[in-house]
Design a protein around this motif. Sequence first.
Motif, short mmCIF file in Angstrom:
data_model
loop_
_atom_site.label_atom_id
_atom_site.label_comp_id
_atom_site.label_asym_id
_atom_site.label_seq_id
_atom_site.Cartn_x
_atom_site.Cartn_y
_atom_site.Cartn_z
N GLN A 74 0.82 -1.20 0.00
CA GLN A 74 0.00 0.00 0.00
C GLN A 74 0.86 1.26 0.00
O GLN A 74 0.53 2.25 0.63
CB GLN A 74 -0.92 0.00 1.23
CG GLN A 74 -1.90 -1.14 1.29
CD GLN A 74 -2.93 -1.07 0.17
OE1 GLN A 74 -3.27 0.00 -0.30
NE2 GLN A 74 -3.43 -2.23 -0.26
N THR A 75 2.00 1.22 -0.69
CA THR A 75 2.88 2.38 -0.72
C THR A 75 2.26 3.49 -1.55
O THR A 75 1.30 3.28 -2.30
CB THR A 75 4.25 2.02 -1.31
OG1 THR A 75 4.05 1.55 -2.65
CG2 THR A 75 4.91 0.94 -0.50
N LEU A 76 2.81 4.70 -1.41
CA LEU A 76 2.29 5.83 -2.14
C LEU A 76 2.54 5.71 -3.63
O LEU A 76 1.85 6.34 -4.43
CB LEU A 76 2.93 7.12 -1.62
CG LEU A 76 2.64 7.45 -0.16
CD1 LEU A 76 3.35 8.75 0.22
CD2 LEU A 76 1.16 7.58 0.10
N LEU A 77 3.54 4.91 -4.01
CA LEU A 77 3.82 4.73 -5.43
C LEU A 77 2.93 3.65 -6.02
O LEU A 77 2.68 2.62 -5.41
CB LEU A 77 5.29 4.33 -5.64
CG LEU A 77 6.33 5.32 -5.13
CD1 LEU A 77 7.72 4.76 -5.37
CD2 LEU A 77 6.18 6.66 -5.81
N ILE A 86 18.21 1.67 -9.40
CA ILE A 86 19.53 1.55 -8.81
C ILE A 86 19.88 2.79 -7.98
O ILE A 86 20.49 2.70 -6.92
CB ILE A 86 20.60 1.31 -9.91
CG1 ILE A 86 22.00 1.32 -9.30
CG2 ILE A 86 20.48 2.32 -11.01
CD1 ILE A 86 22.21 0.34 -8.19
N SER A 87 19.47 3.97 -8.47
CA SER A 87 19.78 5.19 -7.73
C SER A 87 19.07 5.21 -6.39
O SER A 87 19.62 5.66 -5.38
CB SER A 87 19.38 6.43 -8.55
OG SER A 87 17.99 6.45 -8.80
N GLN A 88 17.83 4.70 -6.34
CA GLN A 88 17.10 4.65 -5.09
C GLN A 88 17.69 3.61 -4.15
O GLN A 88 17.77 3.84 -2.94
CB GLN A 88 15.62 4.34 -5.34
CG GLN A 88 14.85 5.50 -5.95
CD GLN A 88 13.37 5.20 -6.07
OE1 GLN A 88 12.98 4.04 -6.24
NE2 GLN A 88 12.55 6.21 -5.99
N VAL A 89 18.11 2.47 -4.70
CA VAL A 89 18.68 1.42 -3.87
C VAL A 89 20.00 1.88 -3.25
O VAL A 89 20.24 1.73 -2.05
CB VAL A 89 18.88 0.13 -4.69
CG1 VAL A 89 19.61 -0.91 -3.87
CG2 VAL A 89 17.54 -0.42 -5.15
N VAL A 90 20.87 2.45 -4.09
CA VAL A 90 22.14 2.98 -3.58
C VAL A 90 21.88 4.09 -2.58
O VAL A 90 22.53 4.19 -1.54
CB VAL A 90 23.02 3.47 -4.74
CG1 VAL A 90 24.25 4.20 -4.20
CG2 VAL A 90 23.44 2.31 -5.61
N VAL A 201 19.19 14.13 3.55
CA VAL A 201 17.86 14.75 3.57
C VAL A 201 17.53 15.40 2.24
O VAL A 201 16.44 15.20 1.69
CB VAL A 201 17.77 15.78 4.72
CG1 VAL A 201 16.49 16.59 4.59
CG2 VAL A 201 17.81 15.08 6.06
N LEU A 202 18.45 16.16 1.69
CA LEU A 202 18.18 16.89 0.45
C LEU A 202 18.11 15.97 -0.76
O LEU A 202 17.20 16.11 -1.60
CB LEU A 202 19.26 17.96 0.23
CG LEU A 202 19.30 19.10 1.25
CD1 LEU A 202 20.43 20.07 0.91
CD2 LEU A 202 17.97 19.85 1.29
N VAL A 203 19.04 15.02 -0.87
CA VAL A 203 19.16 14.21 -2.09
C VAL A 203 18.33 12.93 -2.02
O VAL A 203 17.67 12.57 -3.00
CB VAL A 203 20.64 13.87 -2.36
CG1 VAL A 203 20.79 13.00 -3.60
CG2 VAL A 203 21.45 15.15 -2.52
N GLU A 204 18.36 12.25 -0.88
CA GLU A 204 17.73 10.94 -0.79
C GLU A 204 16.29 10.99 -0.26
O GLU A 204 15.53 10.03 -0.45
CB GLU A 204 18.56 10.01 0.11
CG GLU A 204 20.05 9.99 -0.19
CD GLU A 204 20.37 9.48 -1.58
OE1 GLU A 204 19.46 9.01 -2.27
OE2 GLU A 204 21.55 9.57 -1.98
N PRO A 208 13.41 12.97 -3.95
CA PRO A 208 12.54 11.93 -4.54
C PRO A 208 11.15 11.89 -3.94
O PRO A 208 10.19 11.53 -4.63
CB PRO A 208 13.31 10.63 -4.25
CG PRO A 208 14.14 10.93 -3.06
CD PRO A 208 14.52 12.38 -3.18
N MET A 209 10.99 12.26 -2.67
CA MET A 209 9.69 12.12 -2.01
C MET A 209 8.83 13.38 -2.08
O MET A 209 7.63 13.31 -1.82
CB MET A 209 9.88 11.72 -0.55
CG MET A 209 10.44 10.34 -0.36
SD MET A 209 10.43 9.84 1.37
CE MET A 209 11.04 8.17 1.20
N MET A 210 9.44 14.51 -2.40
CA MET A 210 8.69 15.76 -2.47
C MET A 210 8.83 16.41 -3.85
O MET A 210 7.87 16.49 -4.60
CB MET A 210 9.16 16.73 -1.39
CG MET A 210 9.00 16.21 0.03
SD MET A 210 7.29 16.04 0.58
CE MET A 210 6.77 17.74 0.64
#
Length: 245
Positions: A74-77, A86-90, A201-204, A208-210
């Motif tokens: 039930q994630t927001l995505l 890969i960028s999100q995993v790293v 906070v800024l990059v990860e 991506p979340m905002m």
Amino acid sequence: MTCQHADEAWAYLFVVIAVLFMQLAEYLIEQAYAHLMKKDAVEEPATGHISSGGAGESQDEETGACPHHGAGCQTLLKWENHQVDISQVVGIYLMEAGIVFHSVLIGLTLGVTAGSAFTTLLIAICFHQLFEGFAIGSAAVNSGLTIMKSVLLGLIYSITTPVGIAVGIGVRESFNENAQRTLLVEGIFDALSSGILIYVVLVELMSPMMTQSKWLCAQRWWLQVLSFAALYGGAAAMAVIGKWA
């Protein structure tokens, strides 16, 4: 007075060094992982599907289930976009490493603190760690990690501060918080930790979340305003707690 201001200026240098180090580390890890995946794709025999779980994802497309967390996700995505990036995993692993480093340091600080300052610092750390836990959990789920990996990240995070506290208690008797070397090491570590958290906070998290969140951009204007108000309100609340502590 001039000497004191000169010493304070060094903290910003270590903050910038930490930010640049995190950016370089993320770039190098992503490039190495992409090269490894490309090599595996070339060596994989042609079977008509992607070797990293393409068949499973195709089957989930028919059932409508999230390919990583199952039908109950039930994630927001939306699950169609809930693929492993890969960028999100790293990013989530780097975020975990940075927050773990920070958590050990604040646990160590709490362990060597005595008197009335201990209660104040304990309350501030409880709030701080609570919200960091929410950040790690939401980022882990939205990055497409499996449930086991997400649980492992949470478990590692949950034990780091107690480990730091235990180390602090162990060295409390021989610890001189006013020694010049102690102040120097503590200042450098605090500055590095701050730089790591700023990057995380800024990059990860915020980006991506905002800023780049397709889900948020698709919502009504009042929900977007409410989301940013919650973000800014949380930042203000943590600033007040930091000043109070």
